[in-house]
Enzyme design. Structure first.
Site, PDB file in Angstrom:
ATOM      1  N   CYS A 192      21.026 -36.489  16.291  1.00  0.00           N
ATOM      2  CA  CYS A 192      21.631 -37.733  15.813  1.00  0.00           C
ATOM      3  C   CYS A 192      22.679 -38.281  16.774  1.00  0.00           C
ATOM      4  CB  CYS A 192      22.226 -37.523  14.427  1.00  0.00           C
ATOM      5  SG  CYS A 192      23.267 -36.061  14.364  1.00  0.00           S
ATOM      6  N   GLU A 218      16.369 -46.042  15.386  1.00  0.00           N
ATOM      7  CA  GLU A 218      16.396 -44.632  15.781  1.00  0.00           C
ATOM      8  C   GLU A 218      14.983 -44.196  16.168  1.00  0.00           C
ATOM      9  OE1 GLU A 218      17.953 -42.143  12.594  1.00  0.00           O
ATOM     10  OE2 GLU A 218      19.103 -41.015  14.041  1.00  0.00           O
TER      11      GLU A 218
END
Ligand code: NAD
Length: 500
Positions: free
Chosen positions: A291, A389
């Protein structure tokens, strides 16, 4: 390593009240080895009665655990760290096999990081802090009690299963809470072994419980369980919103660690080679399924071409291979399904940017879910590859002309988890740390984490902190206790309500 060694003590699929428990649901989760697509384990998942048993066990353990002295909690956690260290190689191999991580990564990062985290919280358990007890009014003594919240319902993702289990469990139990953790259904094995190891180290039954199953069933039920006091979630921003909605039904406290899209800003005075090496390591760690990974390289135009060439060259040298081979630099992505999602985003980027590298390897690696490192140069700031993402070994790069533009581009994202700035100018580094809106800003590095410092996001990356003593703010509540000092039967302030 034989199959039996891999699964000793965790075949049952749940760990409830200090014991392995076979899941009562008919839904079976098959854990695949992403290196070759072969099944590693098939685990029964939690039915409603298992969830009930896990929450009840956590509830029953809470009075004893929350009133254990900090020293007692600390001693168990120290034994837990020591036992995990003894079993380090078993954890490293299991984590590599279930999540597709190169063994060098699990041996040198995931497992030692987890041990350090447990050791840190063994110490931190004795260091809960609050304001001084004192007479803040002349007639009263006030003191603060920092108390555990109760039963924590926690849900974790698949990218760092072992470390996420540690990050969710340790601050919660060090502060006196008990917990029910649901790991991701495709990577539950090390979380189960983690709970068993804690139990083997002497953690009282019911303090840590692990249940397995899909998010849409077991996860959703855990979120809405009336006897769960707090939800702690790490995962995607989309599911994070679901967690918030579920929390609203019973006004549960929430801690969210969500997605990220970290900028990697290279100013014109940066050490170019350091930035190139940092970008390659920072974007490819864990196959980019991190992340905080570097995902948007924002590079001053004067260095842009050399940066792109340098990253592309080093990307081409990264060795893809099976997870247990120590020569492997980068393993597969966690699943075929996820690899195909990454490949689709890169395919679409070919229509609007320059894609360098990438692609699905054939030959020996074809059976696994591999994807080659991919640089997407000249990507427009509003394109999918820059905004969304990817969670794969993909770095988008774009040039900038002024410091103002660099900071604006760095902040041009709904996410705010991590960022780095590369410069030798102290004023630029200070400006970057002040103006980039993210939970962490590295200067001349990207990725390192340490147990003593907090990890957590801003904006749509969530709120609350993992690791460090800051995490106790999530997992404790402060109670004001006020003592009257006068012994008087009528207090001065009563005049505002009645007169005698
Ligand atoms: P995900 O959100 O799909 O799943 C995370 C967990 O939520 C899994 O255990 C899943 O089973 C569960 N889940 C899914 N739907 C659910 C529902 N409706 N109700 C309850 N639980 C549900 O995320 P993922 O694909 O496993 O992990 C990748 C994501 O995690 C990325 O977005 C990444 O950025 C994020 N992540 C964030 C951090 C951080 O510290 N901020 C760390 C690691 C990963």
């Amino acid at each position: 390593m034989s199959e039996t060694t891999v699964l000793t003590g965790i075949e049952a699929g749940q760990f409830i009240n200090g014991h392995p428990v076979s899941g009562s649901s008919e839904d079976v989760c098959t854990v695949l080895d992403p290196s070759n697509g072969e099944p590693l384990a098939a685990l029964g998942t939690a039915g409603p009665s298992d969830l009930e048993a896990a929450v009840s066990a956590a509830r029953a353990a809470f009075p004893g655990w929350s009133t254990a002295t900090p020293g007692e909690r600390s001693a168990v956690l120290a034994r837990f760290a020591a036992l995990l260290e003894e079993r380090a190689e078993e954890f490293a191999q299991l984590e590599s096999r279930q999540a597709g991580k190169p063994i060098r990564l699990t041996r040198e990062f995931d497992v030692p990081g987890t041990i350090d985290n447990i050791s840190f919280f063994a110490g931190a358990a004795r260091n809960l802090e609050g304001k001084a007890t004192a007479e803040y009014s002349p007639d009263h003594t006030s003191s603060i009690r920092r108390e555990a919240i109760g039963v924590i319902g926690s849900i974790a993702p698949w990218n760092y299963p072992l470390q996420m289990a540690a990050w969710k469990i340790l601050p919660a139990i060090a502060a006196g809470n008990t917990i029910v953790l649901k790991p991701a259904e495709i990577t539950p094995l090390t979380s189960l072994l983690f709970a068993k190891t804690a139990s083997d180290a002497g953690l009282p039954d019911g303090v840590v419980n692990v249940i397995c199953g899909r998010g849409s069933t077991v996860g959703a039920q855990l979120l809405r369980h009336p006897d769960v006091d707090m939800l702690s979630f790490t995962g995607s921003t989309a599911v994070g919103r679901t967690v918030l909605e579920a929390a609203a039904t019973t006004a549960k406290r929430v801690h969210l660690e969500l997605g990220g899209k970290a900028p990697f800003v290279v100013f014109d005075d940066a050490d170019l080679q350091a930035a190139v090496h940092g970008a390659v390591a920072g974007s490819l760690i864990n196959s980019g399924q991190d992340c905080t990974a570097a995902t948007r390289a924002i590079v001053h135009r004067s260095l842009y071409r050399d940066f792109v060439d340098g990253v592309a060259e080093l990307y081409s040298k990264v060795r893809l291979g099976p997870t247990l081979d120590p020569a492997t630099d980068m393993g597969p992505l966690v699943s075929r399904q996820h690899r195909d999602k990454v490949a689709g985003m890169v395919d679409r980027a070919g229509a609007y940017a320059r894609v360098i590298g990438g692609g699905i390897p054939d030959g020996d690696l074809a059976a696994g879910s591999y994807f080659r490192p991919t640089l997407v140069a000249d990507a427009p700031a509003d394109s999918e590859i820059v905004r969304d993402e990817v969670f794969g070994p993909v770095l988008a790069a774009m040039p900038f002309d002024s410091d103002d533009e660099a900071i604006r581009l760095a902040n041009d994202t709904p996410y705010g988890l991590a960022a780095s700035a590369w410069t030798r100018d102290v004023y630029r580094s200070l400006r970057a740390t002040r103006e980039i809106r993210s939970g962490c800003v590295w200067i001349n590095d990207h990725i390192p984490i340490i147990s003593e410092m907090p990890h957590g996001g801003m904006k749509e990356s969530g709120f609350g902190k993992d690791m460090s003593t800051y995490s106790f703010d999530e997992y404790t509540t402060v109670k004001h206790v006020m003592f009257d000092l006068t012994g008087a039967q009528t207090k001065d302030w009563h005049r505002t309500v009645f007169t005698l």
